[in-house]
Design a protein around this motif. Structure first.
Motif, PDB file in Angstrom:
ATOM      1  N   ILE A 116      10.081  67.138  62.653  1.00 50.91           N
ATOM      2  CA  ILE A 116      10.703  66.379  63.739  1.00 50.91           C
ATOM      3  C   ILE A 116      12.209  66.542  63.812  1.00 50.91           C
ATOM      4  O   ILE A 116      12.771  66.494  64.896  1.00 50.91           O
ATOM      5  CB  ILE A 116      10.300  64.888  63.729  1.00 50.91           C
ATOM      6  CG1 ILE A 116      10.765  64.181  62.474  1.00 50.91           C
ATOM      7  CG2 ILE A 116       8.825  64.737  63.945  1.00 50.91           C
ATOM      8  CD1 ILE A 116      10.663  62.678  62.586  1.00 50.91           C
ATOM      9  N   LYS A 117      12.883  66.749  62.696  1.00 52.46           N
ATOM     10  CA  LYS A 117      14.340  66.935  62.773  1.00 52.46           C
ATOM     11  C   LYS A 117      14.674  68.231  63.511  1.00 52.46           C
ATOM     12  O   LYS A 117      15.618  68.275  64.302  1.00 52.46           O
ATOM     13  CB  LYS A 117      14.968  66.917  61.383  1.00 52.46           C
ATOM     14  CG  LYS A 117      15.012  65.518  60.779  1.00 52.46           C
ATOM     15  CD  LYS A 117      15.695  65.521  59.436  1.00 52.46           C
ATOM     16  CE  LYS A 117      15.749  64.127  58.846  1.00 52.46           C
ATOM     17  NZ  LYS A 117      16.397  64.097  57.536  1.00 52.46           N
ATOM     18  N   ALA A 118      13.906  69.278  63.280  1.00 49.21           N
ATOM     19  CA  ALA A 118      14.141  70.548  63.974  1.00 49.21           C
ATOM     20  C   ALA A 118      13.843  70.400  65.465  1.00 49.21           C
ATOM     21  O   ALA A 118      14.601  70.892  66.310  1.00 49.21           O
ATOM     22  CB  ALA A 118      13.284  71.649  63.368  1.00 49.21           C
ATOM     23  N   LEU A 119      12.763  69.702  65.811  1.00 49.97           N
ATOM     24  CA  LEU A 119      12.434  69.488  67.217  1.00 49.97           C
ATOM     25  C   LEU A 119      13.498  68.620  67.881  1.00 49.97           C
ATOM     26  O   LEU A 119      13.968  68.925  68.978  1.00 49.97           O
ATOM     27  CB  LEU A 119      11.061  68.833  67.353  1.00 49.97           C
ATOM     28  CG  LEU A 119      10.612  68.520  68.777  1.00 49.97           C
ATOM     29  CD1 LEU A 119      10.513  69.786  69.615  1.00 49.97           C
ATOM     30  CD2 LEU A 119       9.270  67.795  68.760  1.00 49.97           C
ATOM     31  N   ALA A 120      13.910  67.559  67.218  1.00 51.25           N
ATOM     32  CA  ALA A 120      14.914  66.653  67.780  1.00 51.25           C
ATOM     33  C   ALA A 120      16.235  67.373  68.034  1.00 51.25           C
ATOM     34  O   ALA A 120      16.962  67.017  68.973  1.00 51.25           O
ATOM     35  CB  ALA A 120      15.127  65.469  66.848  1.00 51.25           C
ATOM     36  N   ALA A 121      16.554  68.381  67.239  1.00 48.91           N
ATOM     37  CA  ALA A 121      17.800  69.124  67.414  1.00 48.91           C
ATOM     38  C   ALA A 121      17.752  70.047  68.632  1.00 48.91           C
ATOM     39  O   ALA A 121      18.790  70.458  69.142  1.00 48.91           O
ATOM     40  CB  ALA A 121      18.106  69.940  66.159  1.00 48.91           C
ATOM     41  N   ARG A 122      16.536  70.368  69.128  1.00 50.78           N
ATOM     42  CA  ARG A 122      16.387  71.324  70.231  1.00 50.78           C
ATOM     43  C   ARG A 122      16.183  70.684  71.593  1.00 50.78           C
ATOM     44  O   ARG A 122      16.254  71.375  72.601  1.00 50.78           O
ATOM     45  CB  ARG A 122      15.193  72.240  69.963  1.00 50.78           C
ATOM     46  CG  ARG A 122      15.373  73.163  68.804  1.00 50.78           C
ATOM     47  CD  ARG A 122      14.302  74.253  68.751  1.00 50.78           C
ATOM     48  NE  ARG A 122      13.014  73.894  69.312  1.00 50.78           N
ATOM     49  CZ  ARG A 122      11.915  73.685  68.600  1.00 50.78           C
ATOM     50  NH1 ARG A 122      11.933  73.765  67.301  1.00 50.78           N
ATOM     51  NH2 ARG A 122      10.778  73.394  69.197  1.00 50.78           N
TER      52      ARG A 122
ATOM     53  N   ASP B  72      13.448  63.096  75.061  1.00 57.62           N
ATOM     54  CA  ASP B  72      12.281  63.955  75.271  1.00 57.62           C
ATOM     55  C   ASP B  72      11.328  63.861  74.079  1.00 57.62           C
ATOM     56  O   ASP B  72      11.000  64.848  73.424  1.00 57.62           O
ATOM     57  CB  ASP B  72      12.690  65.419  75.497  1.00 57.62           C
ATOM     58  CG  ASP B  72      13.195  65.653  76.899  1.00 57.62           C
ATOM     59  OD1 ASP B  72      12.998  64.777  77.757  1.00 57.62           O
ATOM     60  OD2 ASP B  72      13.798  66.710  77.141  1.00 57.62           O
ATOM     61  N   VAL B  73      10.887  62.654  73.812  1.00 54.69           N
ATOM     62  CA  VAL B  73       9.949  62.392  72.720  1.00 54.69           C
ATOM     63  C   VAL B  73       8.544  62.367  73.313  1.00 54.69           C
ATOM     64  O   VAL B  73       8.266  61.557  74.193  1.00 54.69           O
ATOM     65  CB  VAL B  73      10.250  61.023  72.058  1.00 54.69           C
ATOM     66  CG1 VAL B  73       9.238  60.718  70.976  1.00 54.69           C
ATOM     67  CG2 VAL B  73      11.668  60.997  71.508  1.00 54.69           C
TER      68      VAL B  73
ATOM     69  N   GLY C 241       7.122  60.276  78.422  1.00 55.86           N
ATOM     70  CA  GLY C 241       7.341  58.836  78.422  1.00 55.86           C
ATOM     71  C   GLY C 241       8.271  58.440  77.298  1.00 55.86           C
ATOM     72  O   GLY C 241       8.333  57.275  76.918  1.00 55.86           O
ATOM     73  N   GLY C 242       8.998  59.395  76.745  1.00 54.68           N
ATOM     74  CA  GLY C 242       9.807  59.191  75.556  1.00 54.68           C
ATOM     75  C   GLY C 242      10.943  58.200  75.673  1.00 54.68           C
ATOM     76  O   GLY C 242      11.433  57.704  74.675  1.00 54.68           O
ATOM     77  N   ALA C 243      11.362  57.885  76.893  1.00 51.56           N
ATOM     78  CA  ALA C 243      12.440  56.908  77.043  1.00 51.56           C
ATOM     79  C   ALA C 243      12.026  55.567  76.442  1.00 51.56           C
ATOM     80  O   ALA C 243      12.857  54.805  75.970  1.00 51.56           O
ATOM     81  CB  ALA C 243      12.797  56.747  78.514  1.00 51.56           C
ATOM     82  N   ARG C 244      10.712  55.288  76.410  1.00 48.89           N
ATOM     83  CA  ARG C 244      10.218  54.033  75.830  1.00 48.89           C
ATOM     84  C   ARG C 244      10.378  54.017  74.314  1.00 48.89           C
ATOM     85  O   ARG C 244      10.315  52.973  73.696  1.00 48.89           O
ATOM     86  CB  ARG C 244       8.733  53.844  76.159  1.00 48.89           C
ATOM     87  CG  ARG C 244       8.435  53.753  77.630  1.00 48.89           C
ATOM     88  CD  ARG C 244       6.978  53.405  77.891  1.00 48.89           C
ATOM     89  NE  ARG C 244       6.013  54.204  77.171  1.00 48.89           N
ATOM     90  CZ  ARG C 244       5.382  55.266  77.675  1.00 48.89           C
ATOM     91  NH1 ARG C 244       5.640  55.666  78.907  1.00 48.89           N
ATOM     92  NH2 ARG C 244       4.497  55.914  76.967  1.00 48.89           N
ATOM     93  N   SER C 245      10.587  55.176  73.688  1.00 50.29           N
ATOM     94  CA  SER C 245      10.636  55.272  72.231  1.00 50.29           C
ATOM     95  C   SER C 245      11.999  54.932  71.650  1.00 50.29           C
ATOM     96  O   SER C 245      12.121  54.729  70.453  1.00 50.29           O
ATOM     97  CB  SER C 245      10.276  56.699  71.800  1.00 50.29           C
ATOM     98  OG  SER C 245      11.334  57.566  72.167  1.00 50.29           O
TER      99      SER C 245
END
Length: 139
Positions: free
Chosen positions: A21-27, A32-33, A107-111
């Motif tokens: 998840i850290k690699a995905l979150a960096a991209r 955009d969750v 729908g990641g804004a809810r996260s």
């Protein structure tokens, strides 16, 4: 992500490999969750495409008292992706690419975003484990 394997669960097809998840979150953008119900695009090795619904995208972990156990490293948590379908692993062959559908925002804004999610895991009392939930995590 590119599928290396999958297996049935009670929720659908659990996809391998897990996603760092850290690699995905960096991209991707902070909000955009991927969340349950988001649309996924499937690009099959032979060139076909399809769509699927995200059934779950979360850390595969379990709790015993005040301690959290996971097969994932506490320093580099990985999320497991599950596609909602009644089909079997033969319908999601290795080499299939899975993409978020840019035409259908997540729908990641809810996260609260990736930054909140990543920070949430950093302070948990985690213990790496190779056992299954319900088994002795120290074996």
């Amino acid at each position: 992500m590119t599928v290396t394997g999958s297996h049935r669960t009670g929720f659908g097809l659990q996809v391998e490999p897990a996603v760092p998840i850290k690699a995905l979150a960096a991209r991707v953008a902070d909000t955009d969750v991927p969340v349950r119900g988001d649309t996924l695009l499937l690009l099959f090795p032979e060139g076909r495409h399809g769509r699927a619904i995200l059934a779950d995208f979360a850390l595969e972990a379990w709790r015993d008292g005040d301690t959290y156990y996971s097969r994932s490293s506490p320093d580099a948590p990985e999320f497991t992706l599950v596609i909602g379908t009644e089909r079997g692993p033969q319908d999601l062959p290795p080499g299939t690419e899975i993409w978020l559908d840019d035409a259908a925002p997540t729908g990641g804004a809810r996260s609260g975003g990736w930054s909140r999610i990543v920070a949430q895991f950093e302070d948990l009392p985690w213990v790496p484990s190779s056992s299954e939930p319900g088994e002795d995590p120290m074996t």
